[in-house]
Design an enzyme around this catalytic site. Structure first.
Site, mmCIF file in Angstrom:
data_model
loop_
_atom_site.group_PDB
_atom_site.id
_atom_site.type_symbol
_atom_site.label_atom_id
_atom_site.label_comp_id
_atom_site.label_asym_id
_atom_site.label_seq_id
_atom_site.Cartn_x
_atom_site.Cartn_y
_atom_site.Cartn_z
ATOM 1 N N HIS D 158 29.112 13.149 -16.097
ATOM 2 C CA HIS D 158 27.756 13.584 -15.723
ATOM 3 C C HIS D 158 26.685 12.824 -16.514
ATOM 4 O O HIS D 158 25.601 13.360 -16.738
ATOM 5 C CB HIS D 158 27.553 15.080 -15.984
ATOM 6 C CG HIS D 158 28.563 15.994 -15.373
ATOM 7 N ND1 HIS D 158 28.350 16.638 -14.178
ATOM 8 C CD2 HIS D 158 29.801 16.384 -15.773
ATOM 9 C CE1 HIS D 158 29.401 17.393 -13.897
ATOM 10 N NE2 HIS D 158 30.304 17.255 -14.842
ATOM 11 N N SER D 280 10.336 -11.940 -15.410
ATOM 12 C CA SER D 280 9.335 -11.358 -14.523
ATOM 13 C C SER D 280 8.202 -12.358 -14.369
ATOM 14 O O SER D 280 7.913 -13.130 -15.280
ATOM 15 C CB SER D 280 8.809 -10.063 -15.155
ATOM 16 O OG SER D 280 7.518 -9.755 -14.681
#
Lengths: 435, 435, 435, 435
Positions: D158, D280
């Site tokens: 989880h 970027s």
């Protein structure tokens, strides 16, 4: 590939990896290139408004962006694998021709910004085309519904002969279907008609970008406000657009299925013009309705494109490179879908019905429902009438014209209400959007 | 199973085959039963208008349909496998109680009619609920965006730390997302808000059914005119509804992904109330955020339902039994989807942020973009500024508040424009549809 | 719901949230309950081997597990929403009846362990059933291919009449198809025939679990070694099983399409026994082939189940609650798929051909390919022969028997090679797996 | 486009329609062209055996087919839109160069034959490549599992910290996963390793084609007997191949997810070589793990390709033009899938772990399960031990090495059983197939 915008000294670039990263991205960018240029022009105007560019720099950028668009249209400029992507190609060209003005164009924006706004403009175009094609198809169907309203056609359910139907009913059904599809394409276009430009990398930028002015200049209906939502909407809006397209192509699938059956020798209701058929390389006797089969198949491409996009989006918020793969899916889906839809109007105009075969397929059992309902109108409880009318001994060849004329429930042959459909279609045409 | 409406003398019925045909249809019909009863009531009124029923018969039918609805709601009547389907159950009950009036109820309609109209009404309800839940979610997000506007949050792209973001930006993004989803659910509801009842077996019937009156009585916005299109829209409208739901659940998927990361120890930005977590049967130390994982997973159910429906529709026009399988898919998709969405408002209300952890995750590199843009504003061409700002030597811990305040592009932290979102949300609330 | 295994003091449990978390899990667990009990029995034996349980405790557990299985089969024990899931139900019962022995049963295992092993055993059963049904179908097809080898049937491509075919060819095609499907189901069963039990929470446990002995006791072909892979294989193996099923159901889809056409009045080649048809609630004349339509539709359920599972798996490694939703998908896919396949053998046995209609559909053009090839054999270059044979003036009604007899390419009517298919089928039958 | 094989005098051809029909078919045929040539060579040999061709004609055809293959490889021959498809291109070239021998090559075969056999050979290659890549990945994972067996790694479920795990366990899991994937790719290759050539248009031909000899000459394991099944297997086998690929790419998706998390600053467990990252255009500080994101995304392309194919196959038996669209889907899926897999070995070789960060993420709670099990071994019923070990007061920082060493269940850190995996891998390598 020419210099990468983000390359840093000392970091080697691996050709195989770059090929994987680039994929066919730069080729796909051809689809969006003119929109990217148009948005870059507006972005430059905005930079002038906030003082990042001088008047001269803006004039230079506008001139060179226009020239690039012209060169791209004419083929003088080819967007190919020498560039990382279309966005870099624009900046590289501007920098080469204009120096610092080119180096300033990317102030306050990211490539994601460029992808978002170019894709958004492109989606608006595609949906406008989808809508227009649906309107055109509905118009033809409506015209033929009126012209052939009373021509009997066997009506089927479960591919079994059921009751007498008519060409009027068949065409009216498709007319209403494509009216709905046109409405949906229009709704979807309106829904996503929001300007994403100005989100930078998804978190905005420390400049007072003139996003409202850009919204107007680019012809968007509204601003997509949140910078983070601009990113979150990537893929989401593309899926919605493909779904609107899929609505129309799904109807095309069923229409093509009808025609596939109707052009079989066994049904024999429709003849296609020869140009819609092809032959076999081995069987000299064949004329195959390949066009309607590929039309039917096109739904697979549209829905696969949608599926590809949705599988990419199991992600936290923010940009992830996964999203790049959506571009190819989008171009695939709309490319195939609109090509198929664009051939439909002419095909429908030229369907040639064999009324003799259609009439020959009307058999006595197909009047049994009329009979049961007649009895019910005369007072026999329907469930009893039904049982009596199920007896083949009571079936007799009927008069199709009479059966159709008596079918007086609204939307049936005796009361087609084509005027209602016409009113909806007229409204669509009046509100025609320009892509 | 009690007598089949269509059963003929001398035709044996095979139990295994009937079980296959019935599937879980009758159980699924529980979802639609009250709508079926309501539409049957209106159908009966129409039969009175055209003289098929007497005033007394109509009164009896209305009384018994109301009683059946009451019995169903109270559990006194159970729709189970003793019936072929819900439609047959209604007719059987009416016939048993009223005799001929019951035997007349099916005059001029088919079970497809019943499925179509009951499903249509149900879809309108489901989409109204979807819309209302999206409005509620957006409202909470907007409230929290305002309340927590200036709380710094790391902004990510590619799961890498990018720039300083804020809770204001995070919440505003989800607010705008769910506003769009609400709009779409509303559009879709309007789009399919057309009365299909009266198509009989898809070809109308030789009775002047009062379809306009029924349209009004059932609260539909318009008549779905064409009887053949009523059939063609089966599945098509269901898919559109699931797609609108999928838009919201797709946003939920990404939101749940954010929370899944944010509740990990590594991120540690969010604590969930204990009631949203469960434990492990073997690991005593675990508190697992199962609720957000199942929310994330729910997209799978919605899109699988849509996929099941679309696979059924590769068919010629007319009704085919294939379509029956769509009912289960529809109930599955909306069942899971709305259950997940309905838990979201409360979850969002109770998210508890760990501002210390969030602030600790802000590192000097995250101010580099601000720096580059500042330089660009001061006259350095952005591409040069970018290269200079890429030098880690220039990075320094910044002031998140200052970074956010300076982020002045509309939609960013310095100019969130929540009022614009509020205006859209208010308009949605004002136009709230009643399911 | 009775006490949750993992519940901690002071943590409130919210009913709505628990309902969302539970879903229909406990009902679905009925499918897997006997396998869970069987695996629990073997797990207990392993705990005895390493000294966690005493002989007496083991004996008690075995006795109570057997009793629980008996009670479940008889209906004396009902697995319902009073339990969180089937796993908890087993432990609760054992604890209530045996005290500490029950409290020891979970030593060294997790509920994921239980899900994994019970599902694995179940998948083996389902695939064995799939394989057996495919073998049965292939056997019938092969028998009928031999019996009806020389009965002429029109051969189609593009739904257009192409050349003379035969029932021998039609049946042989399906025989080979389902032989391949049987092989694939068998391969898939072998592929996933590995014991996952003993992975605990995916990272093993500090006990020398006797996994090899358990592998043998549970009838697995091998141990699934890695504890982390046991977790990673969840969903992956389920998808593979559904894909194997989908291979068969995909062939069923095409076979049902053939029958849907062949039972139309227009084709009229096949009559179905009345028990495979149903009637209409409004049209007294209808007998609809609903069974073959639902068979065709079943592919949608199988592939939707697969799609639902694959959407869940875009996750990092380790267990996530998302996976729970896969259980319903799996039961849905195999439930619908096997039900459809199980009706196929009898349907195929009882297909009744209308040889007169079939022969009447053979027309002169269908001998044109024979003619072109004959000319090619006589020395005319095929491309020239093709052009000459394309002239309708050369087409004449031929002798279907002669055309079929001359079709001497292996696998065609003149040389069906059914013996080769028989040999493959015999091998499949000889190696029949027991589920 | 040059003359169409099947064109008839007096039938006009419409350019737009032909463009729709052709699609990008001829470009896609480049993928299959060499296989088509190879199969044509064997077909010609067969025609010689049955006297359709003379020795000289065969020699000419073999020479020209070899030359065409050479020209294609060298680029001297370009397969482009001047041809309808690759099949026509071959025949046109042979006819131009050899006259009648070229006009004879199509005797007894159809273009479907050519598509089927070329695709089948191509699928065998692709699956052999898939298998080989999986074997390579498994080998690296196994080597690193041994080398880094004892390095502690936090184990999650989880996304929450669960127990102490190890690099040995992490790598071993992937090793076993890719071993299974290799086995499956091999199974699938064997399953479809059947020669379809000789089905003509799906109904065989009136020539004693030497299909057994062709089977051997083309390297197929067996004959696909039935001519009708050869057609029915189109799409079915392609889907199976994509599913086998999807099994591997699905594991890649989860592996990439792990790496996406592990390379985040928050986890910080892995550093990628710089060449696997990009920058970027706006954020100077970013190094993004684009390669692993695109690897993760690739599953979308593979499953979308599969979905596109399956949507095409809702058809009666026989060939339909719909199937043509499957070619693009197939090339898309395998193209993207194998490109991603082919980069994986090197990426795995170069993962650089940050053991300090990994160790720092081990916290006291992660030993609670060990503690509970220890107590259970000492006689405390596990359910009681569990409750006691849930008390945080009992948690203490443990020794990861000791925890791992004590994890003695087979497949866990204390007993990894890498030798078992090695044995399976060796067997795979020994049985390496040649594509």
């Amino acid at each position: 590939m020419s210099g990468l915008l983000w390359q840093k000294p000392g970091v080697a670039v691996d050709a195989g990896i770059q090929a994987f990263l680039a994929g066919d991205d730069v080729v796909l960018d051809r689809e969006f290139f003119l929109h990217d240029i148009a948005a870059s022009r507006v972005h430059a105007q905005g930079l002038r408004q906030i003082g990042i560019l001088s008047d001269d720099e803006l004039a230079g950028l506008e001139r060179e962006l226009d020239a690039l668009a012209d060169d791209f249209r004419s083929g003088a400029f080819v967007l190919d694998a020498t560039f990382e992507d279309g966005h870099s190609a624009i900046e590289a060209r501007l920098t080469r021709r204009l120096g610092d003005a080119g180096r300033r164009i990317h102030t306050g924006r990211s490539r994601n910004d460029q992808v978002l706004v170019a894709t958004r403009l492109w989606l608006k175009d595609q949906l406008a085309t989808t809508r227009a094609l649906c309107v055109e198809v509905a118009g033809i169907a409506l015209d033929r519904a009126r012209a052939e309203a009373d021509v009997p056609l066997p009506g089927y359910s479960h591919l079994q002969r059921a009751v007498v139907s008519s060409l009027g009913m068949w065409w009216a059904g498709w007319a209403e279907a494509f009216i709905d599809d046109a409405v949906r394409a229009g709704h979807t276009r309106d829904w996503l008609d929001a300007n994403p430009m100005g989100s930078a990398a998804g978190y905005g930028v420390n400049l007072p970008l003139q996003r409202d002015a850009a919204t107007q200049a680019l012809g968007f209906a509204r601003l997509q406000v949140s910078a983070t939502y601009a990113q979150l909407s990537r893929g989401k809006f593309e899926i919605a657009a493909l779904e609107a397209l899929g609505s129309a192509v799904g109807d095309l699938r069923r229409l093509a299925w009808d025609l596939s059956l109707f052009t079989s020798t066994e049904f024999g209701f429709v003849t296609l013009p020869a140009r819609y058929t092809t032959g076999s390389s081995i069987m000299p006797n064949k004329r195959n309705p390949d066009v309607i089969e590929l039309m039917r198949a096109t739904y697979a491409s549209v829905t696969a494109a949608r599926s590809e996009l949705e599988h990419l989006l199991s992600l936290p918020s923010g940009y992830h490179r996964d999203l790049q793969l959506g571009k190819g899916a989008l171009v695939h889906g709309f490319g195939k879908g609109l090509q198929a839809l664009s051939l439909l109007p002419d095909l429908l105009r030229h369907l040639d019905w064999d009324q003799v075969r259609m009439r020959a397929a009307l058999e006595p059992s197909m009047y049994a429902t009329d009979l049961a309902v007649d009895m019910a109108r005369d007072g026999v409880p329907f469930r009893d009438a039904y049982r009596q009318a199920a007896d083949p001994a009571r079936w007799a060849q009927g008069d199709p014209a009479a059966s159709l004329a008596a079918r007086s429930s609204p939307g049936a042959a005796g009361d087609l209400r084509l005027d209602v459909l016409h009113t909806r279609l007229d409204a669509l045409q009046a509100a025609a959007v320009d892509g």
